[in-house]
Design a protein around this motif. Structure first.
Motif, short mmCIF file in Angstrom:
data_model
loop_
_atom_site.label_atom_id
_atom_site.label_comp_id
_atom_site.label_asym_id
_atom_site.label_seq_id
_atom_site.Cartn_x
_atom_site.Cartn_y
_atom_site.Cartn_z
N ARG A 1 5.05 -3.34 -10.97
CA ARG A 1 5.91 -2.91 -9.87
C ARG A 1 5.69 -3.74 -8.60
N GLY A 2 4.98 -4.84 -8.75
CA GLY A 2 4.82 -5.77 -7.64
C GLY A 2 3.64 -5.51 -6.73
N ILE A 3 2.72 -4.66 -7.15
CA ILE A 3 1.53 -4.37 -6.35
C ILE A 3 0.40 -5.24 -6.87
N THR A 4 -0.24 -5.99 -6.00
CA THR A 4 -1.32 -6.88 -6.43
C THR A 4 -2.62 -6.12 -6.68
N GLY A 5 -3.48 -6.75 -7.46
CA GLY A 5 -4.81 -6.18 -7.70
C GLY A 5 -5.61 -6.06 -6.42
N THR A 6 -5.40 -6.99 -5.50
CA THR A 6 -6.08 -6.94 -4.20
C THR A 6 -5.68 -5.69 -3.43
N ASP B 1 -8.22 5.66 -0.15
CA ASP B 1 -6.88 6.23 -0.38
C ASP B 1 -6.59 6.48 -1.85
N VAL B 2 -7.22 5.67 -2.71
CA VAL B 2 -6.98 5.73 -4.15
C VAL B 2 -8.33 5.84 -4.84
N ALA B 3 -8.37 6.59 -5.92
CA ALA B 3 -9.60 6.75 -6.71
C ALA B 3 -9.44 6.04 -8.04
N ARG B 4 -10.44 5.27 -8.41
CA ARG B 4 -10.49 4.65 -9.74
C ARG B 4 -11.18 5.66 -10.64
N ILE B 5 -10.41 6.29 -11.52
CA ILE B 5 -10.96 7.38 -12.32
C ILE B 5 -11.53 6.89 -13.65
N SER B 6 -11.16 5.69 -14.03
CA SER B 6 -11.65 5.08 -15.25
C SER B 6 -11.25 3.62 -15.19
N ILE C 1 -4.64 -2.86 -4.71
CA ILE C 1 -5.28 -1.72 -5.38
C ILE C 1 -6.74 -1.62 -4.94
N ALA C 2 -7.45 -2.74 -4.98
CA ALA C 2 -8.88 -2.75 -4.61
C ALA C 2 -9.08 -2.32 -3.16
N ARG C 3 -8.21 -2.77 -2.27
CA ARG C 3 -8.32 -2.38 -0.85
C ARG C 3 -8.06 -0.89 -0.67
N ALA C 4 -7.09 -0.35 -1.41
CA ALA C 4 -6.80 1.09 -1.31
C ALA C 4 -7.97 1.91 -1.83
N THR D 1 0.83 -1.20 0.00
CA THR D 1 0.00 0.00 0.00
C THR D 1 0.86 1.25 0.00
N GLU D 2 1.91 1.26 0.79
CA GLU D 2 2.81 2.41 0.82
C GLU D 2 3.48 2.61 -0.54
N ARG D 3 3.88 1.51 -1.15
CA ARG D 3 4.50 1.60 -2.48
C ARG D 3 3.49 2.09 -3.52
N LEU D 4 2.25 1.62 -3.43
CA LEU D 4 1.20 2.08 -4.35
C LEU D 4 0.99 3.58 -4.22
N LEU D 5 0.88 4.06 -3.00
CA LEU D 5 0.66 5.49 -2.78
C LEU D 5 1.86 6.30 -3.27
N SER D 6 3.05 5.78 -3.11
CA SER D 6 4.25 6.45 -3.60
C SER D 6 4.25 6.53 -5.13
N ILE D 7 3.89 5.44 -5.78
CA ILE D 7 3.82 5.41 -7.24
C ILE D 7 2.84 6.46 -7.74
N LEU D 8 1.65 6.50 -7.14
CA LEU D 8 0.63 7.45 -7.58
C LEU D 8 1.00 8.89 -7.23
#
Length: 72
Positions: A28-33, A43-48, A35-38, A7-14
């Protein structure tokens, strides 16, 4: 020093990229799970379909162009 969580890596990427495709994130090694949890945590918005950005990130006039370029 402890390794960063997915999750920290995902937020850093974004934070750096602004908008990222799911495929780019998974490469980059972040699972779909993760992403879905974020997204579920707000914490994360699915914009499309397959496109993500940090929740609350301000959309600028170039966001549509950035979204379109990421889809290609």
């Amino acid at each position: 020093m402890a390794a960063a969580t997915q999750t920290e890596r995902l937020l850093s990427i974004l934070n750096k990229a602004g908008i990222a495709r799911a495929g780019e994130i998974r490469k980059r090694g972040i699972t779909g799970t993760t992403i879905a949890r974020a997204v579920a945590a707000g914490d994360v918005a699915r914009i499309s379909r397959g496109l993500y950005q940090l929740a609350g990130a301000e959309a600028d006039v170039d966001q549509s162009l950035a979204e379109a370029s990421k889809r290609i």
